[in-house]
Design an enzyme around this catalytic site. Structure first.
Site, PDB file in Angstrom:
ATOM      1  CG  HIS A  49      -4.144  -3.237   3.303  1.00  0.00           C
ATOM      2  ND1 HIS A  49      -3.809  -2.799   2.041  1.00  0.00           N
ATOM      3  CD2 HIS A  49      -3.517  -4.433   3.481  1.00  0.00           C
ATOM      4  CE1 HIS A  49      -3.005  -3.690   1.475  1.00  0.00           C
ATOM      5  NE2 HIS A  49      -2.811  -4.690   2.335  1.00  0.00           N
ATOM      6  CB  CYS A  50      -8.656  -6.877   2.702  1.00  0.00           C
ATOM      7  SG  CYS A  50      -9.085  -8.622   2.864  1.00  0.00           S
ATOM      8  CB  ILE A  51      -3.647  -9.324   4.802  1.00  0.00           C
ATOM      9  CG1 ILE A  51      -4.571 -10.173   5.690  1.00  0.00           C
ATOM     10  CG2 ILE A  51      -3.085  -8.139   5.579  1.00  0.00           C
ATOM     11  CD1 ILE A  51      -3.862 -10.774   6.888  1.00  0.00           C
TER      12      ILE A  51
END
Length: 347
Positions: free
Chosen positions: A180-182
């Site tokens: 998951h890429c913020i």
């Protein structure tokens, strides 16, 4: 030289943080968690309760829930860099007779990067749904090492296809889950890994190109001023030849914003270039970062000690290190042309 000393400390701290992030990424117990736990215990008695609640909510909001905060921060940093480049560097480069085409390249790269950035944010990464379940279960074979048939997601209450993982931030299971890429506020999965790779390379190209133009401008300014041949009187009244440290200090005092922008761009380029190369390596061997981290310890995400004998009987094929690798061209083809789950039509 105090200013240079502070900048050198800043450079060392940033480099150390980069090394620590690369070394301990993917591990549950790291120096960061140990330090944060220790600081929390020490500061808790001295901090008002409302401050602790506010900080906990903020941290939970930023790192455990979907939030556009880092997207806005990304855009803000980008605007700051391009404003400084356009306002100062562009004019200096034109005076140096730099071609207009060369100066337009950063803006072209910005448009390309923005396009892939938008796709990373908006495109579905490959959410596992009940409607597509029958096709998603047959998209990838189970390796019976990290992924086993018959496993169910306790949160989604759905069967887990091979190479999928539940994202606690997005609260969904994702096919071929990577991470998951913020910064894009989205999961990176089977359906948008191609956009994420192209986004990384476009950001690296953008930062590298602006850094080269800025470095060329500063070098040209030094050569035109004749600073390398200059001399100065030191604190003891003696005449000294201007060396590299004197030139760097002069640049800091003359172009402070430009020099700090150049330092920021160099750090961004080095960090993201390493990250992009890592993901390129994963694409070449057809492996996700989730699978890479798990395979380092050869731990199955579905198995427990009580059921290990029943679930984890290794077959001969499982001695293969990269189970899903099918050759360079097919691996890259799977990234840029991901397989789609096939739906069986009811007769």
């Amino acid at each position: 030289m105090d200013f240079l000393t502070l900048f050198a400390i800043y450079v060392l701290v940033v480099l150390m943080c980069i090394v620590l992030v690369c070394k301990y990424s993917g591990r549950q117990h790291t120096p960061f968690t140990t330090l944060s736990t220790f600081v929390g215990k020490v500061a808790a008695p001295l901090t008002p309760q409302w401050v602790r609640r506010l900080s906990q909510r903020a941290l939970h909001r930023f790192f455990h829930q979907r939030s556009n905060t880092f997207i806005y921060l990304h855009i803000l940093l980008e605007v700051a860099v391009y404003a400084e480049f356009t306002y100062e560097v562009f004019g200096f480069c034109r005076e140096m007779d730099t071609s207009l085409l060369s100066l337009c390249v950063p803006y072209i790269l910005l448009a390309i990067k923005t396009f892939f950035f938008y796709l990373c944010i908006t495109r579905d990464p490959g959410t596992v749904t009940k409607k597509k379940m029958s096709g998603q279960l047959h998209t990838y074979p189970y390796d019976r090492r990290l992924f086993h048939p018959g496993a169910n997601c306790p949160t989604c209450h759905l069967a887990k296809p091979a190479r999928s993982k539940h994202c606690r931030v997005c609260n969904r299971c994702v096919m071929r889950f990577d991470h998951h890429c913020i910064w894009v506020n989205n999961c990176i999965g089977g359906q948008n890994t191609r956009y994420f790779l192209l986004y990384l390379f476009s950001v690296c190209a953008m930062a590298g190109d602006i850094a080269l133009l800025t470095g060329e401008m500063l070098l040209h300014a030094v050569l035109r001023s004749g600073l390398l041949m200059a001399s100065y009187i030191d604190d003891y009244g003696e005449k000294q030849q201007a060396g590299p440290l004197f030139v760097i200090q002069h640049l800091f005092l003359t172009f402070p914003r430009i020099v700090f922008m150049l330092g920021f761009l160099v750090f961004v380029f080095l960090l993201l270039a390493g990250y992009a190369l890592f993901h390129t390596f994963l694409a070449v061997i057809n492996q996700t970062s989730n699978e890479w981290y798990k395979s380092r310890g050869y731990v199955c995400q579905h198995c427990h000690p009580a059921t290990a004998d029943r679930l984890c009987n290794p077959a001969p094929d499982h001695s293969k290190r990269y189970y899903y690798s099918r050759g360079l061209l097919r691996n890259l083809g799977e990234i840029f042309f991901p397989p789609q789950p096939t739906q069986k039509k009811d007769k």
